[in-house]
Design an enzyme around this catalytic site. Structure first.
Site, PDB file in Angstrom:
ATOM      1  N   GLN A 113      19.474  14.180  46.963  1.00  0.00           N
ATOM      2  CA  GLN A 113      20.894  14.454  47.163  1.00  0.00           C
ATOM      3  C   GLN A 113      21.393  15.389  46.057  1.00  0.00           C
ATOM      4  O   GLN A 113      21.010  15.213  44.902  1.00  0.00           O
ATOM      5  CB  GLN A 113      21.711  13.153  47.128  1.00  0.00           C
ATOM      6  CG  GLN A 113      23.077  13.300  47.766  1.00  0.00           C
ATOM      7  CD  GLN A 113      23.923  12.024  47.670  1.00  0.00           C
ATOM      8  OE1 GLN A 113      23.609  11.111  46.928  1.00  0.00           O
ATOM      9  NE2 GLN A 113      25.001  11.982  48.412  1.00  0.00           N
ATOM     10  N   HIS A 125      26.158   1.500  50.299  1.00  0.00           N
ATOM     11  CA  HIS A 125      25.768   2.729  51.015  1.00  0.00           C
ATOM     12  C   HIS A 125      24.902   2.428  52.249  1.00  0.00           C
ATOM     13  O   HIS A 125      24.757   3.290  53.117  1.00  0.00           O
ATOM     14  CB  HIS A 125      24.989   3.662  50.089  1.00  0.00           C
ATOM     15  CG  HIS A 125      25.836   4.577  49.261  1.00  0.00           C
ATOM     16  ND1 HIS A 125      26.780   5.422  49.793  1.00  0.00           N
ATOM     17  CD2 HIS A 125      25.866   4.800  47.919  1.00  0.00           C
ATOM     18  CE1 HIS A 125      27.350   6.131  48.815  1.00  0.00           C
ATOM     19  NE2 HIS A 125      26.818   5.761  47.669  1.00  0.00           N
ATOM     20  N   ARG A 183      20.994   9.940  31.700  1.00  0.00           N
ATOM     21  CA  ARG A 183      22.010   9.687  32.724  1.00  0.00           C
ATOM     22  C   ARG A 183      23.190  10.628  32.495  1.00  0.00           C
ATOM     23  O   ARG A 183      23.854  10.553  31.455  1.00  0.00           O
ATOM     24  CB  ARG A 183      22.440   8.231  32.656  1.00  0.00           C
ATOM     25  CG  ARG A 183      23.393   7.826  33.754  1.00  0.00           C
ATOM     26  CD  ARG A 183      23.647   6.329  33.705  1.00  0.00           C
ATOM     27  NE  ARG A 183      24.693   5.937  34.625  1.00  0.00           N
ATOM     28  CZ  ARG A 183      25.229   4.729  34.666  1.00  0.00           C
ATOM     29  NH1 ARG A 183      24.780   3.789  33.830  1.00  0.00           N
ATOM     30  NH2 ARG A 183      26.179   4.443  35.528  1.00  0.00           N
ATOM     31  N   GLN A 205      14.787  13.219  43.573  1.00  0.00           N
ATOM     32  CA  GLN A 205      16.227  12.969  43.725  1.00  0.00           C
ATOM     33  C   GLN A 205      16.729  14.098  44.631  1.00  0.00           C
ATOM     34  O   GLN A 205      16.970  15.203  44.184  1.00  0.00           O
ATOM     35  CB  GLN A 205      16.913  12.973  42.357  1.00  0.00           C
ATOM     36  CG  GLN A 205      18.435  13.055  42.394  1.00  0.00           C
ATOM     37  CD  GLN A 205      19.098  11.971  43.219  1.00  0.00           C
ATOM     38  OE1 GLN A 205      18.797  10.791  43.084  1.00  0.00           O
ATOM     39  NE2 GLN A 205      19.986  12.357  44.134  1.00  0.00           N
ATOM     40  N   TYR A 259      35.105   9.520  44.853  1.00  0.00           N
ATOM     41  CA  TYR A 259      34.876   8.100  44.586  1.00  0.00           C
ATOM     42  C   TYR A 259      36.185   7.332  44.481  1.00  0.00           C
ATOM     43  O   TYR A 259      36.469   6.436  45.263  1.00  0.00           O
ATOM     44  CB  TYR A 259      34.105   7.920  43.264  1.00  0.00           C
ATOM     45  CG  TYR A 259      32.673   8.371  43.309  1.00  0.00           C
ATOM     46  CD1 TYR A 259      31.643   7.440  43.415  1.00  0.00           C
ATOM     47  CD2 TYR A 259      32.332   9.715  43.233  1.00  0.00           C
ATOM     48  CE1 TYR A 259      30.319   7.834  43.440  1.00  0.00           C
ATOM     49  CE2 TYR A 259      31.005  10.123  43.268  1.00  0.00           C
ATOM     50  CZ  TYR A 259      30.007   9.187  43.374  1.00  0.00           C
ATOM     51  OH  TYR A 259      28.700   9.579  43.409  1.00  0.00           O
ATOM     52  N   GLU A 277      31.230   8.349  49.500  1.00  0.00           N
ATOM     53  CA  GLU A 277      31.469   7.722  48.198  1.00  0.00           C
ATOM     54  C   GLU A 277      32.783   6.937  48.106  1.00  0.00           C
ATOM     55  O   GLU A 277      32.842   5.923  47.425  1.00  0.00           O
ATOM     56  CB  GLU A 277      31.383   8.765  47.085  1.00  0.00           C
ATOM     57  CG  GLU A 277      30.004   9.439  46.968  1.00  0.00           C
ATOM     58  CD  GLU A 277      28.852   8.464  46.703  1.00  0.00           C
ATOM     59  OE1 GLU A 277      29.100   7.310  46.290  1.00  0.00           O
ATOM     60  OE2 GLU A 277      27.690   8.868  46.923  1.00  0.00           O
ATOM     61  N   GLY A 328      22.749   5.245  40.026  1.00  0.00           N
ATOM     62  CA  GLY A 328      21.927   4.770  41.129  1.00  0.00           C
ATOM     63  C   GLY A 328      21.890   5.783  42.242  1.00  0.00           C
ATOM     64  O   GLY A 328      22.723   6.693  42.293  1.00  0.00           O
ATOM     65  N   MET A 329      20.904   5.641  43.122  1.00  0.00           N
ATOM     66  CA  MET A 329      20.802   6.493  44.304  1.00  0.00           C
ATOM     67  C   MET A 329      20.363   5.616  45.469  1.00  0.00           C
ATOM     68  O   MET A 329      19.368   4.899  45.380  1.00  0.00           O
ATOM     69  CB  MET A 329      19.792   7.628  44.049  1.00  0.00           C
ATOM     70  CG  MET A 329      19.560   8.523  45.264  1.00  0.00           C
ATOM     71  SD  MET A 329      21.059   9.434  45.736  1.00  0.00           S
ATOM     72  CE  MET A 329      20.849   9.514  47.521  1.00  0.00           C
ATOM     73  N   GLU A 330      21.139   5.706  46.554  1.00  0.00           N
ATOM     74  CA  GLU A 330      21.024   4.776  47.671  1.00  0.00           C
ATOM     75  C   GLU A 330      19.866   5.070  48.618  1.00  0.00           C
ATOM     76  O   GLU A 330      20.027   4.955  49.833  1.00  0.00           O
ATOM     77  CB  GLU A 330      22.340   4.783  48.440  1.00  0.00           C
ATOM     78  CG  GLU A 330      22.687   6.106  49.164  1.00  0.00           C
ATOM     79  CD  GLU A 330      23.475   7.113  48.341  1.00  0.00           C
ATOM     80  OE1 GLU A 330      23.362   7.076  47.105  1.00  0.00           O
ATOM     81  OE2 GLU A 330      24.189   7.930  48.941  1.00  0.00           O
ATOM     82  N   PRO A 358      18.863  10.786  36.220  1.00  0.00           N
ATOM     83  CA  PRO A 358      20.170  11.401  35.929  1.00  0.00           C
ATOM     84  C   PRO A 358      21.388  10.652  36.469  1.00  0.00           C
ATOM     85  O   PRO A 358      22.510  10.976  36.101  1.00  0.00           O
ATOM     86  CB  PRO A 358      20.064  12.781  36.591  1.00  0.00           C
ATOM     87  CG  PRO A 358      19.069  12.609  37.681  1.00  0.00           C
ATOM     88  CD  PRO A 358      18.093  11.586  37.182  1.00  0.00           C
ATOM     89  N   LYS A 402      26.207  10.959  33.567  1.00  0.00           N
ATOM     90  CA  LYS A 402      27.540  10.411  33.322  1.00  0.00           C
ATOM     91  C   LYS A 402      27.785  10.131  31.828  1.00  0.00           C
ATOM     92  O   LYS A 402      28.904  10.227  31.346  1.00  0.00           O
ATOM     93  CB  LYS A 402      27.681   9.122  34.132  1.00  0.00           C
ATOM     94  CG  LYS A 402      28.930   8.332  33.847  1.00  0.00           C
ATOM     95  CD  LYS A 402      28.934   7.022  34.624  1.00  0.00           C
ATOM     96  CE  LYS A 402      29.635   5.958  33.805  1.00  0.00           C
ATOM     97  NZ  LYS A 402      29.614   4.634  34.417  1.00  0.00           N
ATOM     98  N   ASP A 421      26.531  20.113  43.405  1.00  0.00           N
ATOM     99  CA  ASP A 421      26.331  19.459  42.103  1.00  0.00           C
ATOM    100  C   ASP A 421      27.443  19.828  41.118  1.00  0.00           C
ATOM    101  O   ASP A 421      27.837  19.013  40.281  1.00  0.00           O
ATOM    102  CB  ASP A 421      24.987  19.874  41.474  1.00  0.00           C
ATOM    103  CG  ASP A 421      23.815  19.163  42.127  1.00  0.00           C
ATOM    104  OD1 ASP A 421      24.036  18.148  42.816  1.00  0.00           O
ATOM    105  OD2 ASP A 421      22.670  19.638  41.957  1.00  0.00           O
TER     106      ASP A 421
HETATM  107  N1  BES Z   1      24.828   8.911  45.938  1.00  0.00           N
HETATM  108  C1  BES Z   1      25.303   8.766  44.618  1.00  0.00           C
HETATM  109  C2  BES Z   1      24.581   9.625  43.613  1.00  0.00           C
HETATM  110  C3  BES Z   1      24.644  11.120  43.893  1.00  0.00           C
HETATM  111  C4  BES Z   1      25.793  11.710  44.358  1.00  0.00           C
HETATM  112  C5  BES Z   1      23.544  11.895  43.660  1.00  0.00           C
HETATM  113  C6  BES Z   1      25.815  13.079  44.607  1.00  0.00           C
HETATM  114  C7  BES Z   1      23.573  13.253  43.902  1.00  0.00           C
HETATM  115  C8  BES Z   1      24.712  13.851  44.383  1.00  0.00           C
HETATM  116  C9  BES Z   1      25.229   7.308  44.168  1.00  0.00           C
HETATM  117  O1  BES Z   1      25.485   6.396  45.172  1.00  0.00           O
HETATM  118  C10 BES Z   1      26.296   7.095  43.136  1.00  0.00           C
HETATM  119  O2  BES Z   1      27.432   7.285  43.466  1.00  0.00           O
HETATM  120  N2  BES Z   1      25.930   6.720  41.917  1.00  0.00           N
HETATM  121  C11 BES Z   1      26.872   6.464  40.854  1.00  0.00           C
HETATM  122  C12 BES Z   1      27.017   4.996  40.595  1.00  0.00           C
HETATM  123  C13 BES Z   1      28.242   4.387  41.153  1.00  0.00           C
HETATM  124  C14 BES Z   1      28.383   2.940  40.722  1.00  0.00           C
HETATM  125  C15 BES Z   1      29.517   5.133  40.910  1.00  0.00           C
HETATM  126  C16 BES Z   1      26.321   7.079  39.596  1.00  0.00           C
HETATM  127  O3  BES Z   1      25.167   7.485  39.576  1.00  0.00           O
HETATM  128  O4  BES Z   1      27.057   7.165  38.619  1.00  0.00           O
HETATM  129 ZN    ZN Z   2      27.503   6.416  45.753  1.00  0.00          ZN
END
Ligand code: BES
Ligand code: ZN
Length: 617
Positions: free
Chosen positions: A155, A315, A571, A153, A397, A334, A285-287, A282, A573, A389
């Site tokens: 990013q 993305h 995860r 991972q 977002y 985002e 998703g990751m694009e 964690p 979140k 981070d």
């Molecule tokens: N690119 C992000 C994940 C990310 C951001 C990883 C910054 C590391 C640093 C990914 O596209 C993302 O935004 N994922 C969200 C899901 C989305 C539906 C809001 C997530 O993981 O919660």
């Molecule tokens: Zn994203």
């Protein structure tokens, strides 16, 4: 005379523009792309599960703007064995290298001496078992329990923990890779070659990414993987035990691609596949290009959480095609993606659902703003001296998406949609700053259709804290009904059993639970639980909301479920807010420490860092 002056100016301009590609100031990288720029990376890796290390070498292809300067790379916890230089990629000779001072967040700069004719650099190295960009899972952390699993991972700034490179999103590279794994395991990457991996299953895999991408989009996963096709250009990879469920859940992927293409132009990456990771992943998703990584917690059985797929797919335009030049421009990735995600959802599942998701998003934002310092409420955020981070929030977002929706409302879709399409075409395969976006916005909307939006208003959205007063207000009829029912229940006018929830989607459930007051009596909690079996729900979003309520109200019957959830799911979140809620009381804090002492080793380094800061370690 005039002629020669003109031509020398032209030559100067041509030279200068290749050399001074207006590099942005990236406070998160030691690279000096104005002197030397990495254009291509070849990786030769052996994935060693016993040692939890990737061992091998990277060959970097250089473009040099200044013949006398050395090459400065980003690294983090890498063991550098040797550095060699070459003019032809055939004959390599050893060169001097030096590791600089280590910064906790940025890692260690690596300086490599170059010769006059150097065009290639080969670095032999291995990663550390603690690499912040990799997670090594034991078999019992997988669904199948038989094979270990490893994934990356990168990013925002973790690519440097598994590749020595210029780890800045404004430096676009192509890459190729040869990956050696234990014979029975499969390697996949964010590149062409994944279907071949499944076919050959022989422990040596080759990959190629021909389109220039920022380094944070390099990704690898190794495990016991199966594949199922979802259409001509898309499919899903997962452990064999979950492949069927995943394929059913993500069946609308091709439709989503077509809807995004109608709005913003062709999908430019060839295939779009999805990789379902073990629950420790964690993020939602990751694009990663060509191969989105997702958490298994979005597999709800009813497609109700597939907005994560819409998001990662989006993305492919915002983020991967047009990339934030630095992490302070993260909202360009985002905010645009969240806006497009909802456009995709609207076109496939209808306006009602996209409005519910927009409302939930805005609620999250309003809630989070209450605890964020003003400086972190700004889209064009200043990140000097900070770990990207740590600055992560819903601001880029949801505030970003609201800003774009506000522009959409002001100009109307008939003008705004073509504007976005042109934005992607104009900047495709480029990394841009917020300023570049603003210039483009001025020229192609604000000045083309004068008198609609002022630059001061745009400036307020981008540079000021909070949500502007005239921000859009998403609205859902369904949510209004749910709120009324929640109110009647809380006031004791109706019982839980009297609420007809048959037609409710996950969104309505979430809104219903969030509409409850902070404090609910044990009787009311129990009534909800008995009527709706909340403690036993398999839907990750609903159980998360219910567990938050259970902690707040010290609802004992959900304790075991909480423990189970926190030890199985990584995860961030979900996990972070649950620990935050727990440590608010002495008893909860004790319970948090008890769970964390067991769960920590199963979390990704990123999740560990977040929870260490809350629970203490
Ligand atoms: N690119 C992000 C994940 C990310 C951001 C990883 C910054 C590391 C640093 C990914 O596209 C993302 O935004 N994922 C969200 C899901 C989305 C539906 C809001 C997530 O993981 O919660
Ligand atoms: Zn994203």
């Amino acid at each position: 005379m005039v002629k020669s002056l003109v031509s020398s100016i032209l030559i100067f301009v041509a030279f200068y523009s290749s050399y001074a590609q207006n590099w942005a100031d990236d406070v998160h990288s030691y690279a000096r792309p104005n002197e030397v720029r990495v254009k291509h990376v070849h990786l030769d890796w052996t994935v060693n599960f016993e040692k939890k290390k990737i061992e091998g070498f990277a060959v970097l292809t250089l473009e040099r703007f200044n013949q006398s300067s050395s090459l400065m790379l980003d690294t983090k916890d890498l063991e550098i064995k040797s550095a060699e230089i070459s003019a032809d990629r055939v004959k390599f000779t050893t060169t001097k290298f030096q590791l600089g001072e280590t910064d906790k967040t940025l890692g260690t700069p690596l300086e490599i001496q170059l010769a006059q004719d150097t065009k290639f650099v080969r670095i032999s190295y291995s990663t550390s078992p603690q690499a912040s960009g990799l997670q090594w899972l034991t078999p019992d952390q997988t669904v199948g329990k038989k094979f270990p699993f490893m994934y990356s991972q990168a990013q925002a700034i973790h690519a440097r923990s598994f590749i020595p490179l210029q780890d800045s999103p404004q430096i676009r590279i192509t890459y190729t890779a040869t990956v050696r794994t234990p014979r029975e395991m499969i390697a996949v990457m964010s590149a062409e070659g994944n279907l071949q991996s499944i076919k050959s299953r022989n422990g040596i895999y080759r990959f190629r990414m021909q389109r220039p991408i920022p380094p944070y989009l390099i990704a690898i996963a190794v495990g016991n993987l199966a594949f199922k096709s979802l259409g001509k250009r898309c499919g899903v990879f997962a452990e064999p035990e979950v492949i069927q469920k995943a394929a059913t859940e993500f069946a609308d992927t091709e439709k989503m691609m077509q809807s995004a293409e109608r709005l913003y132009g062709p999908y430019r990456w060839g295939r779009y596949d999805i990789l379902v990771l073990p629950p420790a992943f964690p993020f939602g998703g990751m694009e990663n290009p060509v191969l989105t990584f997702v958490t298994p917690t979005i597999i709800a059985g009813d497609k109700s959480l597939v907005s994560v797929i819409a998001h990662e797919l989006a993305h492919s335009w915002s983020g991967n095609l047009v990339t934030n030049a630095t992490w302070r421009d993260f909202w360009l990735n985002e905010g645009f993606t969240t806006y497009i995600e909802r456009r995709i959802i609207e076109s496939i599942y209808g306006r009602n659902r996209s409005e519910m998701e927009s409302m939930l998003g805005k609620q999250n934002l309003i809630e989070e703003l209450k605890s964020l310092p003003a400086s972190d409420q700004i889209l064009h955020i200043d990140l000097k001296g900070r770990d990207p981070d740590d600055a992560f929030s819903s601001v880029p977002y949801e505030k970003g998406a609201l800003f774009l929706r506000w522009l959409e409302q002001r100009f109307g879709r008939s003008r705004f949609d073509p504007f976005l399409k042109k934005y992607f075409n104009t900047h495709s395969f480029q990394s841009i700053t917020t300023q570049t976006f603003v210039n483009f916005l001025k020229k192609n909307l604000i000045e083309t259709y004068p008198g609609i939006v002022s630059i001061e208003e745009v400036n307020e959205w981008l540079e000021k804290p909070g949500i502007p007063k005239n921000a859009p207000n998403p609205y859902s009829e369904n949510f209004a009904r749910v709120e009324n029912l929640a109110k009647s229940f809380v006031e004791g006018k109706i019982s839980a059993k009297q609420i007809s929830t048959k037609e409710w989607s996950t969104h309505e459930w979430l809104h219903f639970l969030r509409a409850m007051p902070e404090k609910l009596s044990f009787e009311k909690m129990e009534e909800l639980d008995k009527a709706f079996k909340l403690t036993n729900t398999g839907n990750s979003e609903i159980i998360f909301q219910w567990l938050i309520m259970s902690i707040r109200n010290n609802y004992e019957p959900a304790r075991n479920r909480l423990k189970e959830f926190l030890t199985n799911v990584g995860r961030r979140k979900f996990v972070r807010p649950l620990y935050v809620e727990l440590v608010k009381t002495p008893d909860g804090k004790k319970f948090a420490k008890e769970i964390y002492s067991v769960a920590r080793k199963g979390y990704h380094p990123i999740t560990q860092a977040s929870i260490d800061a809350i629970v203490g370690f």
